[in-house]
Write a protein that holds these residues in place. Structure first.
Motif, PDB file in Angstrom:
ATOM      1  N   LEU A 250     -69.201   4.820 -25.319  1.00 25.57           N
ATOM      2  CA  LEU A 250     -69.310   5.780 -26.163  1.00 25.57           C
ATOM      3  C   LEU A 250     -68.524   5.302 -27.583  1.00 25.57           C
ATOM      4  CD1 LEU A 250     -68.586   9.053 -24.207  1.00 25.57           C
ATOM      5  CD2 LEU A 250     -70.622   8.589 -25.579  1.00 25.57           C
ATOM      6  N   ARG A 251     -67.516   4.665 -27.344  1.00 25.59           N
ATOM      7  CA  ARG A 251     -66.740   4.062 -28.406  1.00 25.59           C
ATOM      8  C   ARG A 251     -67.324   3.046 -29.096  1.00 25.59           C
ATOM      9  NH1 ARG A 251     -62.364   4.498 -25.085  1.00 25.59           N
ATOM     10  NH2 ARG A 251     -62.223   2.291 -24.510  1.00 25.59           N
ATOM     11  N   SER A 252     -68.108   2.354 -28.488  1.00 26.79           N
ATOM     12  CA  SER A 252     -69.004   1.083 -29.073  1.00 26.79           C
ATOM     13  C   SER A 252     -70.118   1.538 -29.629  1.00 26.79           C
ATOM     14  CB  SER A 252     -69.217  -0.075 -28.021  1.00 26.79           C
ATOM     15  OG  SER A 252     -67.961  -0.488 -27.200  1.00 26.79           O
ATOM     16  N   ALA A 253     -70.858   2.621 -28.931  1.00 27.19           N
ATOM     17  CA  ALA A 253     -71.998   3.143 -29.496  1.00 27.19           C
ATOM     18  C   ALA A 253     -71.940   3.845 -30.828  1.00 27.19           C
ATOM     19  CB  ALA A 253     -72.832   4.146 -28.548  1.00 27.19           C
ATOM     20  N   MET A 254     -70.672   4.220 -31.270  1.00 29.00           N
ATOM     21  CA  MET A 254     -70.479   4.814 -32.576  1.00 29.00           C
ATOM     22  C   MET A 254     -71.452   5.962 -32.956  1.00 29.00           C
ATOM     23  SD  MET A 254     -67.875   3.570 -33.833  1.00 29.00           S
ATOM     24  CE  MET A 254     -67.933   3.824 -35.677  1.00 29.00           C
ATOM     25  N   GLY A 255     -71.655   6.996 -31.972  1.00 29.74           N
ATOM     26  CA  GLY A 255     -72.628   8.166 -32.021  1.00 29.74           C
ATOM     27  C   GLY A 255     -73.949   7.958 -31.990  1.00 29.74           C
ATOM     28  N   ALA A 256     -74.364   6.791 -31.410  1.00 27.58           N
ATOM     29  CA  ALA A 256     -75.931   6.338 -31.339  1.00 27.58           C
ATOM     30  C   ALA A 256     -76.438   7.334 -30.218  1.00 27.58           C
ATOM     31  CB  ALA A 256     -76.211   4.888 -30.747  1.00 27.58           C
ATOM     32  N   HIS A 257     -75.515   7.901 -29.308  1.00 26.07           N
ATOM     33  CA  HIS A 257     -75.962   8.811 -28.433  1.00 26.07           C
ATOM     34  C   HIS A 257     -76.655   9.790 -28.647  1.00 26.07           C
ATOM     35  CE1 HIS A 257     -73.178   6.349 -25.787  1.00 26.07           C
ATOM     36  NE2 HIS A 257     -73.716   6.977 -24.823  1.00 26.07           N
ATOM     37  N   PHE A 258     -76.151  10.385 -29.843  1.00 23.11           N
ATOM     38  CA  PHE A 258     -76.796  11.502 -30.534  1.00 23.11           C
ATOM     39  C   PHE A 258     -77.853  11.477 -31.603  1.00 23.11           C
ATOM     40  CE2 PHE A 258     -72.129  11.805 -29.390  1.00 23.11           C
ATOM     41  CZ  PHE A 258     -72.197  12.841 -28.472  1.00 23.11           C
ATOM     42  N   ARG A 259     -78.448  10.145 -31.713  1.00 23.73           N
ATOM     43  CA  ARG A 259     -79.539   9.833 -32.718  1.00 23.73           C
ATOM     44  C   ARG A 259     -80.642   9.376 -32.038  1.00 23.73           C
ATOM     45  NH1 ARG A 259     -74.327   7.841 -35.181  1.00 23.73           N
ATOM     46  NH2 ARG A 259     -74.003   8.899 -37.059  1.00 23.73           N
ATOM     47  N   LEU A 260     -80.731   9.108 -30.739  1.00 19.87           N
ATOM     48  CA  LEU A 260     -82.044   8.907 -29.929  1.00 19.87           C
ATOM     49  C   LEU A 260     -81.908   9.223 -28.686  1.00 19.87           C
ATOM     50  CD1 LEU A 260     -82.281   4.988 -29.519  1.00 19.87           C
ATOM     51  CD2 LEU A 260     -79.966   6.177 -29.579  1.00 19.87           C
ATOM     52  N   PRO A 261     -83.165   9.346 -27.886  1.00 19.50           N
ATOM     53  CA  PRO A 261     -83.028   9.888 -26.745  1.00 19.50           C
ATOM     54  C   PRO A 261     -82.474   8.717 -25.629  1.00 19.50           C
ATOM     55  CG  PRO A 261     -85.087  10.544 -27.708  1.00 19.50           C
ATOM     56  CD  PRO A 261     -84.310   9.543 -28.561  1.00 19.50           C
ATOM     57  N   ILE A 262     -81.817   8.889 -24.745  1.00 19.90           N
ATOM     58  CA  ILE A 262     -81.297   8.013 -23.616  1.00 19.90           C
ATOM     59  C   ILE A 262     -81.714   8.496 -22.325  1.00 19.90           C
ATOM     60  CG2 ILE A 262     -79.481   6.548 -22.977  1.00 19.90           C
ATOM     61  CD1 ILE A 262     -78.119   6.892 -25.717  1.00 19.90           C
ATOM     62  N   PHE A 263     -82.517   7.654 -21.554  1.00 21.90           N
ATOM     63  CA  PHE A 263     -82.695   8.275 -20.219  1.00 21.90           C
ATOM     64  C   PHE A 263     -82.095   7.242 -19.354  1.00 21.90           C
ATOM     65  CE2 PHE A 263     -86.227   9.283 -23.240  1.00 21.90           C
ATOM     66  CZ  PHE A 263     -86.283  10.703 -22.566  1.00 21.90           C
ATOM     67  N   PRO A 264     -81.044   7.750 -18.637  1.00 22.99           N
ATOM     68  CA  PRO A 264     -80.254   6.823 -17.599  1.00 22.99           C
ATOM     69  C   PRO A 264     -80.742   6.821 -16.385  1.00 22.99           C
ATOM     70  CG  PRO A 264     -79.180   8.964 -17.730  1.00 22.99           C
ATOM     71  CD  PRO A 264     -80.657   8.918 -18.759  1.00 22.99           C
ATOM     72  N   SER A 265     -80.317   5.804 -15.547  1.00 21.02           N
ATOM     73  CA  SER A 265     -80.658   5.642 -14.025  1.00 21.02           C
ATOM     74  C   SER A 265     -81.857   5.825 -13.646  1.00 21.02           C
ATOM     75  CB  SER A 265     -79.802   6.808 -13.160  1.00 21.02           C
ATOM     76  OG  SER A 265     -79.388   6.524 -12.056  1.00 21.02           O
ATOM     77  N   LEU A 266     -82.884   5.114 -14.252  1.00 20.05           N
ATOM     78  CA  LEU A 266     -84.457   5.162 -13.896  1.00 20.05           C
ATOM     79  C   LEU A 266     -84.710   3.933 -12.992  1.00 20.05           C
ATOM     80  CD1 LEU A 266     -85.796   5.831 -17.447  1.00 20.05           C
ATOM     81  CD2 LEU A 266     -85.165   7.512 -15.649  1.00 20.05           C
ATOM     82  N   ASP A 267     -85.681   4.094 -12.072  1.00 16.93           N
ATOM     83  CA  ASP A 267     -86.147   2.919 -11.212  1.00 16.93           C
ATOM     84  C   ASP A 267     -87.254   2.637 -12.206  1.00 16.93           C
ATOM     85  OD1 ASP A 267     -88.439   4.501 -10.707  1.00 16.93           O
ATOM     86  OD2 ASP A 267     -87.505   5.303  -8.950  1.00 16.93           O
TER      87      ASP A 267
END
Length: 230
Positions: A50-67
């Motif tokens: 979160l710290r390194s992304a500097m808010g990127a989580h709220f600027r584009l869709p992120i889909f975690p833990s996918l096969d």
């Protein structure tokens, strides 16, 4: 110039929180339409990410833990999937490590061991054979990694509906990533460096490739618009 582009980023086994956060920040800045994380990646909501992304989580869709089946379903159709990879890693491994380690390196290309880039491009098609299988039943079978064309990063590779795979520095690219690149007629994207520098980390490679992909996609859009006006 502020629009998003039809470019998806796939993070494959990116386990370092700082690298993943930086990659997410680059993806947001380059206008990626989404980021897909394989099950081997570090938690996208881990504090250092979160710290390194500097808010990127709220600027584009992120889909975690996918096969990989989920990833293919998530990508648009049709799509071309490219991989950021050191195309000569397995050959160099044979000169630098022992027999047991060579066998392991042929199972999985390790970006951390051999760098994201090489000082020279390899032959057009890369094929490695006779690496050990974990299954006793298949131990005597001839196996090979997918054949994927190599291209310099600044040559044309980004087109409508493009995806880029960045592997982690510990485990490198999955076999499934190479298979998907082969299946969609994608390529290994090669970033040349001066002879005495043999490696870029995953975040730096991602930044270079994502912004080059953005440039190419915007150029295609501008060219199409000019043709329509003419």
């Amino acid at each position: 110039m502020g629009q998003s582009v039809p470019l998806s980023l796939i993070c494959d086994n990116v386990r370092d929180p700082g690298n993943l956060g930086t990659i997410l920040r680059c993806a947001a800045a380059a206008g990626c339409q989404d980021v897909l994380l394989t099950k081997g990646c570090v938690d996208a909501w881990e504090p250092k990410v979160l710290r390194s992304a500097m808010g990127a989580h709220f600027r584009l869709p992120i889909f975690p833990s996918l096969d990989w089946k989920d990833i293919q379903k998530q990508l648009p159709s049709p799509v071309t999937v490219h991989v950021a990879d050191n195309c000569s890693g397995a050959e160099r491994a044979g000169q630098e490590v022992g027999d047991l380690e060579v066998q392991e390196s042929k199972r999985q290309l390790k970006a951390g061991d051999y760098g994201w880039v090489s000082t020279r491009p390899n032959r057009k098609y890369v094929r490695y054979e006779d690496y050990d299988s974990d299954s006793e039943q298949d131990s005597d079978a001839e196996l090979s990694l997918p054949k994927v064309d190599t291209r310099l990063y600044h040559e044309r590779w980004a087109q409508s509906n493009t995806a880029l795979v960045i592997g982690g520095e510990t485990h490198g690219l999955s076999l499934e990533a190479l298979q998907l690149a082969e299946k969609t007629l994608g390529q290994r994207l090669f970033i040349p460096v001066v002879p005495w520098v043999d490696s870029l980390n995953s975040a730096m490679a991602a930044s270079i490739l994502l912004f080059e992909g953005r440039r190419q996609l915007l150029n295609l859009t501008e060219t199409s618009e000019k043709k329509v006006k003419a």
